[in-house]
Design a protein around this motif. Structure first.
Motif, PDB file in Angstrom:
ATOM      1  N   SER A 251     -63.941  44.198  84.917  1.00  0.00           N
ATOM      2  CA  SER A 251     -64.908  45.500  85.160  1.00  0.00           C
ATOM      3  C   SER A 251     -66.399  44.861  84.927  1.00  0.00           C
ATOM      4  O   SER A 251     -67.304  45.157  85.471  1.00  0.00           O
ATOM      5  N   THR A 252     -66.202  43.813  83.709  1.00  0.00           N
ATOM      6  CA  THR A 252     -67.697  43.234  83.270  1.00  0.00           C
ATOM      7  C   THR A 252     -68.145  42.448  84.480  1.00  0.00           C
ATOM      8  O   THR A 252     -69.304  42.293  84.766  1.00  0.00           O
ATOM      9  N   LEU A 253     -67.090  41.501  85.114  1.00  0.00           N
ATOM     10  CA  LEU A 253     -67.924  40.370  86.092  1.00  0.00           C
ATOM     11  C   LEU A 253     -68.134  40.686  87.428  1.00  0.00           C
ATOM     12  O   LEU A 253     -68.786  40.307  88.023  1.00  0.00           O
ATOM     13  N   GLN A 254     -67.276  42.151  87.726  1.00  0.00           N
ATOM     14  CA  GLN A 254     -67.389  42.454  89.016  1.00  0.00           C
ATOM     15  C   GLN A 254     -68.622  43.301  89.268  1.00  0.00           C
ATOM     16  O   GLN A 254     -68.770  44.132  90.253  1.00  0.00           O
ATOM     17  N   GLN A 255     -69.416  43.609  88.226  1.00  0.00           N
ATOM     18  CA  GLN A 255     -70.787  44.142  88.539  1.00  0.00           C
ATOM     19  C   GLN A 255     -71.906  43.220  89.375  1.00  0.00           C
ATOM     20  O   GLN A 255     -72.734  43.545  89.703  1.00  0.00           O
TER      21      GLN A 255
END
Length: 561
Positions: free
Chosen positions: A277-281
């Motif tokens: 969830s953090t990186l796929q921003q």
């Protein structure tokens, strides 16, 4: 240096004035300007911040101290964009360059501010400016508008007889425009105490190597503003095998090592949830390949909670009705003898719904048959709020250091407020249940951002202050969350013919959005631009986009379910 996402802003009747809640006298802990001796203004050229210089020239052998400082400031700006301060280090003595930490803090100043460079001695220059904030080495913003800062640079000649900077504060100083060229606001995601939801933790992250920075910040844990409000599935002491997270064909390669491996499928699923969830921003990241101690983790992240789509609701004719007219939640035949006010419901499909009876009783509503059950009887109960755990939050005038919660099972707790005394009269809880915006009444009213400390079952234990914004005496503030990281507040002040809408985004400074009809109540729909406002004459206006239009001539207590 740990910082909060907000400083203290004063909602003045004339403008949005700014109050600083932390004491910083100088840049980076450097000495302030001397009180004795002649101070001369020097003709140092501050780099043009409107021009994106990404390559800094090397210092000339014949450069003066003023030119060295000008070149250094330009190199810092380029270094921020490239995330490489080697060029800036060429303007320092070799031993100074090795000791200088450019990434410790970023000092910001408004684009229209021209920093002044003064000479206080033969070998010293002082950079003076009006600061607008700082960002620390974990990406946390602390606003400090209009704070006058000064940084002292001492000069010496190197072995070749060329001027170089011999001492300076850690960090860099750049304009807000340059900062936004180099940094972007993104969320780190941590777990709610019951591990059923993700809670965002906004940080300012360098655009260059953004995936590596997001991962590193996530491993370091949540900001201090979320202490006790979140948890994490990342093992204590976890680190990257290398200091880089490469992205190959859109897949971020996250290689972790930790003394305590995550072995349960549930733990691995939560770990994947946070990291993905953090990186796929980041638009370039379409997937994540995760290993821990060289073991691939293939666990799928949880799906998370399913929330209600927001629906506008008002009290009309002693009934709880939808604004679109499609449904009546509580009809008049069920409310005989009841002065129906302030309906509230939690954000989940099975969340309870409650109403006030003339501010004297909190009643829960059985949505199947419309039957009412008394939960609380008191005097002057403030409008209640229901969180996703089904806790019904309320306040009475005697609760100056706490709020109370109750659920439909009649469990009751008093939740201590651990900061300044004052009755909380209007409050809004984020959908994830981690934060609250609340108006604190009293001689010095304020709008407070709080974190909600809970146990693993979601039972609230305390309210901790994150930041505070002063209000004019007699003002009213009606906060409402619009997303997990942004809220809007309607501010009504004495002597003003209109109210004001102020945008409150975590990680950014509050901004006044627009004027609004004079309001005595207000609500906003989560994930939408729709807003509802009640006037002193009990008219209800709606706003979707930029225009306000009247919805009801006679209605009360607008809210969203």
């Amino acid at each position: 240096m740990k910082t909060n996402a907000y400083s203290s802003y004063h909602f003045s009747t004339k403008l949005l004035s700014i109050f600083v809640v932390f004491a910083v006298a100088i840049l980076g802990g450097c000495a302030s300007l001397p009180h004795q001796g002649e101070v001369k203004v020097s003709r140092v050229i501050v780099p043009n911040e409107g021009f994106s210089t990404q390559k800094a020239p090397k210092p000339l052998a014949s450069a003066t101290k003023n030119e060295i400082l000008s070149g250094f400031l330009a190199a810092c700006r380029a270094g921020a964009i490239n995330n490489d301060f080697e060029a800036a280090g060429q303007y320092l003595l070799e031993k100074t360059a090795k000791a200088w930490n450019p990434q410790k803090v970023v000092h910001l100043y408004p684009n229209d501010v021209v920093p002044q460079v003064k000479s206080s001695s033969d070998n010293q220059l002082v950079l003076e400016l009006s600061s607008s904030g700082t960002v620390d080495d974990r990406g946390e913003l602390q606003s400090s508008p209009n704070l006058q800062l000064a940084a002292t640079f001492t000069f010496a000649q190197n072995n070749e007889g060329e001027w170089r900077i011999a001492s300076l504060p850690d960090g860099i100083t750049i304009s807000e425009g340059a900062f936004h060229d180099a940094y972007v606001l993104r969320n780190l995601y941590f777990l709610s105490p019951d591990k059923q939801e993700l809670v965002p933790d906004p940080r300012w992250v360098p655009r260059f190597r953004i995936v590596t920075y997001l991962t590193s910040y996530l491993l370091e844990g949540p900001s201090k503003t979320l202490d006790g409000a979140v948890t994490t599935a990342i093992p204590a002491g976890a680190s990257l095998l290398s200091r880089n997270v490469p992205v190959e064909n859109g897949v971020a390669q996250v290689r972790l090592e930790a003394a305590d491996p995550v072995t349960s499928s549930r733990g691995q699923s939560l770990l994947s949830w946070q990291i993905q969830s953090t990186l796929q921003q980041v638009p370039s990241v379409t997937g994540v390949e995760l290993t821990l101690n060289e073991q691939t983790i293939n666990a799928q992240p949880p799906r998370g909670l399913t929330y209600n789509a927001p629906v506008g609701v008002v009290v009309k004719g002693n009934q709880v009705v939808r604004v679109d007219g499609q449904k009546v939640y509580l009809s008049a035949d069920k409310t005989a003898g009841i002065n129906l006010r302030h309906p509230a419901r939690g954000p989940l499909p099975n969340s309870p719904m409650v109403v006030l009876d003339a501010n004297r009783r909190i009643l829960s509503i059985d949505l199947q048959n419309g039957n009412l059950q008394e939960l609380v009887a008191s005097n002057n109960i403030a409008p209640p709020v229901v969180d996703r755990w089904g806790w019904i939050w309320y306040s009475t005038p005697d609760l100056t250091n706490s709020l109370k919660v109750v659920n439909t099972g009649q469990e009751r707790y008093e939740v201590t407020k651990t900061y300044a005394s004052g009755n909380l009269t209007r409050f809004a809880i984020s959908r994830d249940g981690a934060r609250m915006w609340a108006m604190r009444a009293g001689d010095k009213p304020s709008l407070d951002l709080l974190r909600i400390v809970r146990n693993e079952e979601g039972v609230p234990k305390s309210l901790e202050l994150i930041s505070q914004m002063a209000l004019d005496p007699g003002s009213l503030a009606f906060p409402a969350w619009q997303t997990s990281t942004s809220a809007v507040v309607l501010v009504t002040s004495p002597g003003r013919a209109q109210s004001r809408l102020v945008s409150l985004k975590l990680g950014e400074r509050p901004t006044e959005v627009a004027n609004a009809p004079l309001g005595t109540d207000f609500a906003a729909g989560f994930g939408t631009e729709e807003m509802l406002l009640q006037t002193p004459s009990s008219e209800v206006f709606s706003r979707d986009g930029r225009r306000w239009s009247i919805k009801f001539r006679k209605a009360l207590d607008p809210t969203f379910f």
